[in-house]
Design a protein around this motif. Structure first.
Motif, PDB file in Angstrom:
ATOM      1  N   ARG A   1       4.843  62.814  21.003  1.00  0.00           N
ATOM      2  CA  ARG A   1       3.635  63.626  21.003  1.00  0.00           C
ATOM      3  C   ARG A   1       2.391  62.825  20.635  1.00  0.00           C
ATOM      4  NH1 ARG A   1       5.704  69.430  18.768  1.00  0.00           N
ATOM      5  NH2 ARG A   1       7.498  69.447  20.134  1.00  0.00           N
ATOM      6  N   GLN A   2       2.586  61.637  20.118  1.00  0.00           N
ATOM      7  CA  GLN A   2       1.428  60.835  19.748  1.00  0.00           C
ATOM      8  C   GLN A   2       0.702  60.375  21.004  1.00  0.00           C
ATOM      9  OE1 GLN A   2       3.689  58.036  17.590  1.00  0.00           O
ATOM     10  NE2 GLN A   2       3.739  56.527  19.207  1.00  0.00           N
ATOM     11  N   THR A   3      -0.600  60.189  20.896  1.00  0.00           N
ATOM     12  CA  THR A   3      -1.361  59.730  22.050  1.00  0.00           C
ATOM     13  C   THR A   3      -1.425  58.210  22.093  1.00  0.00           C
ATOM     14  OG1 THR A   3      -3.416  59.944  20.821  1.00  0.00           O
ATOM     15  CG2 THR A   3      -2.767  61.812  22.208  1.00  0.00           C
TER      16      THR A   3
ATOM     17  N   ASP B   1       7.082  53.264  23.189  1.00  0.00           N
ATOM     18  CA  ASP B   1       7.088  54.721  23.125  1.00  0.00           C
ATOM     19  C   ASP B   1       5.675  55.167  23.458  1.00  0.00           C
ATOM     20  OD1 ASP B   1       7.886  57.354  22.706  1.00  0.00           O
ATOM     21  OD2 ASP B   1       7.437  57.281  20.571  1.00  0.00           O
ATOM     22  N   GLY B   2       5.538  56.016  24.463  1.00  0.00           N
ATOM     23  CA  GLY B   2       4.233  56.561  24.792  1.00  0.00           C
ATOM     24  C   GLY B   2       3.554  55.938  25.982  1.00  0.00           C
ATOM     25  N   ILE B   3       4.167  54.930  26.612  1.00  0.00           N
ATOM     26  CA  ILE B   3       3.636  54.348  27.849  1.00  0.00           C
ATOM     27  C   ILE B   3       4.670  54.598  28.939  1.00  0.00           C
ATOM     28  CG2 ILE B   3       2.907  52.270  29.087  1.00  0.00           C
ATOM     29  CD1 ILE B   3       2.142  51.021  26.442  1.00  0.00           C
ATOM     30  N   ALA B   4       4.212  55.149  30.053  1.00  0.00           N
ATOM     31  CA  ALA B   4       5.105  55.397  31.183  1.00  0.00           C
ATOM     32  C   ALA B   4       4.909  54.306  32.233  1.00  0.00           C
ATOM     33  CB  ALA B   4       4.824  56.765  31.794  1.00  0.00           C
ATOM     34  N   PHE B   5       5.990  53.660  32.612  1.00  0.00           N
ATOM     35  CA  PHE B   5       5.996  52.665  33.677  1.00  0.00           C
ATOM     36  C   PHE B   5       6.762  53.264  34.849  1.00  0.00           C
ATOM     37  CE2 PHE B   5       5.400  49.997  30.025  1.00  0.00           C
ATOM     38  CZ  PHE B   5       4.815  48.823  30.454  1.00  0.00           C
TER      39      PHE B   5
ATOM     40  N   GLY C   1       7.312  47.156  50.184  1.00  0.00           N
ATOM     41  CA  GLY C   1       7.600  46.243  51.288  1.00  0.00           C
ATOM     42  C   GLY C   1       8.739  45.319  50.930  1.00  0.00           C
ATOM     43  N   PRO C   2       9.159  44.459  51.881  1.00  0.00           N
ATOM     44  CA  PRO C   2      10.315  43.588  51.630  1.00  0.00           C
ATOM     45  C   PRO C   2      10.153  42.684  50.407  1.00  0.00           C
ATOM     46  CG  PRO C   2       9.653  43.490  53.937  1.00  0.00           C
ATOM     47  CD  PRO C   2       8.605  44.287  53.218  1.00  0.00           C
ATOM     48  N   HIS C   3       8.943  42.221  50.160  1.00  0.00           N
ATOM     49  CA  HIS C   3       8.702  41.316  49.033  1.00  0.00           C
ATOM     50  C   HIS C   3       7.488  41.795  48.242  1.00  0.00           C
ATOM     51  CE1 HIS C   3      11.692  38.789  50.814  1.00  0.00           C
ATOM     52  NE2 HIS C   3      11.039  38.850  51.954  1.00  0.00           N
ATOM     53  N   ALA C   4       7.479  43.105  47.983  1.00  0.00           N
ATOM     54  CA  ALA C   4       6.340  43.681  47.263  1.00  0.00           C
ATOM     55  C   ALA C   4       6.759  44.959  46.541  1.00  0.00           C
ATOM     56  CB  ALA C   4       5.199  43.982  48.225  1.00  0.00           C
ATOM     57  N   VAL C   5       6.117  45.188  45.411  1.00  0.00           N
ATOM     58  CA  VAL C   5       6.315  46.421  44.639  1.00  0.00           C
ATOM     59  C   VAL C   5       4.964  46.842  44.069  1.00  0.00           C
ATOM     60  CG1 VAL C   5       8.705  45.896  43.985  1.00  0.00           C
ATOM     61  CG2 VAL C   5       6.834  45.213  42.481  1.00  0.00           C
ATOM     62  N   ARG C   6       4.899  48.096  43.671  1.00  0.00           N
ATOM     63  CA  ARG C   6       3.739  48.606  42.954  1.00  0.00           C
ATOM     64  C   ARG C   6       4.250  49.174  41.635  1.00  0.00           C
ATOM     65  NH1 ARG C   6      -1.251  49.428  43.999  1.00  0.00           N
ATOM     66  NH2 ARG C   6      -1.004  49.340  46.243  1.00  0.00           N
ATOM     67  N   ILE C   7       3.704  48.649  40.543  1.00  0.00           N
ATOM     68  CA  ILE C   7       4.051  49.130  39.208  1.00  0.00           C
ATOM     69  C   ILE C   7       2.839  49.887  38.678  1.00  0.00           C
ATOM     70  CG2 ILE C   7       4.692  48.481  36.853  1.00  0.00           C
ATOM     71  CD1 ILE C   7       6.827  47.815  38.992  1.00  0.00           C
ATOM     72  N   THR C   8       3.072  51.098  38.196  1.00  0.00           N
ATOM     73  CA  THR C   8       1.997  51.902  37.615  1.00  0.00           C
ATOM     74  C   THR C   8       2.312  52.156  36.155  1.00  0.00           C
ATOM     75  OG1 THR C   8       1.556  52.921  39.752  1.00  0.00           O
ATOM     76  CG2 THR C   8       0.702  54.063  37.804  1.00  0.00           C
ATOM     77  N   MET C   9       1.288  51.983  35.334  1.00  0.00           N
ATOM     78  CA  MET C   9       1.402  52.242  33.897  1.00  0.00           C
ATOM     79  C   MET C   9       0.462  53.385  33.549  1.00  0.00           C
ATOM     80  SD  MET C   9       1.214  48.373  32.372  1.00  0.00           S
ATOM     81  CE  MET C   9       1.178  48.949  30.687  1.00  0.00           C
ATOM     82  N   ASN C  10       0.987  54.369  32.833  1.00  0.00           N
ATOM     83  CA  ASN C  10       0.167  55.471  32.338  1.00  0.00           C
ATOM     84  C   ASN C  10       0.140  55.429  30.824  1.00  0.00           C
ATOM     85  OD1 ASN C  10      -0.620  57.096  34.732  1.00  0.00           O
ATOM     86  ND2 ASN C  10       1.594  57.094  35.037  1.00  0.00           N
TER      87      ASN C  10
ATOM     88  N   ALA D   1      -7.546  55.195  36.510  1.00  0.00           N
ATOM     89  CA  ALA D   1      -8.187  56.138  35.586  1.00  0.00           C
ATOM     90  C   ALA D   1      -8.123  55.494  34.206  1.00  0.00           C
ATOM     91  CB  ALA D   1      -7.440  57.480  35.588  1.00  0.00           C
ATOM     92  N   LEU D   2      -8.724  56.138  33.239  1.00  0.00           N
ATOM     93  CA  LEU D   2      -8.664  55.616  31.879  1.00  0.00           C
ATOM     94  C   LEU D   2      -7.207  55.467  31.471  1.00  0.00           C
ATOM     95  CD1 LEU D   2     -10.201  54.836  29.297  1.00  0.00           C
ATOM     96  CD2 LEU D   2      -9.983  57.228  28.582  1.00  0.00           C
ATOM     97  N   ARG D   3      -6.825  54.255  31.091  1.00  0.00           N
ATOM     98  CA  ARG D   3      -5.479  53.913  30.635  1.00  0.00           C
ATOM     99  C   ARG D   3      -4.399  54.070  31.716  1.00  0.00           C
ATOM    100  NH1 ARG D   3      -7.550  56.576  25.910  1.00  0.00           N
ATOM    101  NH2 ARG D   3      -8.225  54.974  24.468  1.00  0.00           N
TER     102      ARG D   3
END
Length: 185
Positions: free
Chosen positions: A5-7, A122-126, A132-141, A173-175
């Motif tokens: 629950r912590q931000t 704890d508190g960061i979502a990856f 693609g064949p040799h590519a990824v997209r990683i998103t962090m919230n 977006a922010l963070r």
């Protein structure tokens, strides 16, 4: 992923202490005394202690400042702090166990970054998606790291796997940061 629950997200003390110990080995007690002044507390954390990510950022950027031969601007300092973060992580028990296991399949490992991150943060979502064949997209919230930090982290990870490639960062977006990672097989 465990989202509390912590931000303000946290990272386990064992990983933060890898930075403190590396700084101690490289620059000695004086560097740790200066770090204590910056943190406003002794730079000592229990292995399972939840350390606020902003404190880890201070520690890593202080270490970069102490190790750099010149003063770095904020984006470059964040990038170098991310590279240092990976190098230190790779020597922790989790890094030693996980990284060699997937060393032959970088894509599989990086797409599972969320599962690895669960034991670290704890508190960061990856999240990872195939791009693609040799590519990824990683998103962090809910990332309290500067955007260039994980660009440095992921590039160091690629170098560890002897891969050459590029990483484009998008601040959605922010963070919330998105990293498009591509490499040459």
């Amino acid at each position: 992923m465990h989202m509390s629950r912590q931000t303000e997200p946290t990272i386990k003390g064992i990983f933060v202490m890898s930075h403190v110990n590396a700084l101690r080995r490289a620059k000695g007690a004086e560097a740790l005394a200066a770090l204590e002044t910056k943190l406003g507390r002794p730079p000592s954390f229990g292995l399972t202690e939840d350390v606020p990510v902003p404190q880890e950022v201070i520690i890593l950027e202080h270490a970069v400042d102490m190790l750099a031969e010149q003063v770095l601007e904020a984006p470059e300092r964040a990038f170098e702090a991310g590279r240092l973060h990976f190098r230190n992580f790779s020597h922790t028990p989790v890094g030693v166990m996980v990284l060699p296991f997937y060393s032959r399949d970088f894509k599989k490992l990086i797409l599972n970054v969320g599962q690895i991150a669960e034991s670290v943060f704890d508190g960061i979502a990856f999240s990872g998606e195939d791009a693609g064949p040799h590519a990824v997209r990683i998103t962090m919230n809910n990332s309290y790291y500067p955007p260039q930090h994980f660009r440095g982290f992921f590039l160091a990870w690629m170098a560890y796997g002897r891969l050459v490639g590029t990483i484009d960062v998008e601040e959605r977006a922010l963070r919330e940061h998105s990293y498009h990672i591509s490499w040459i097989p």
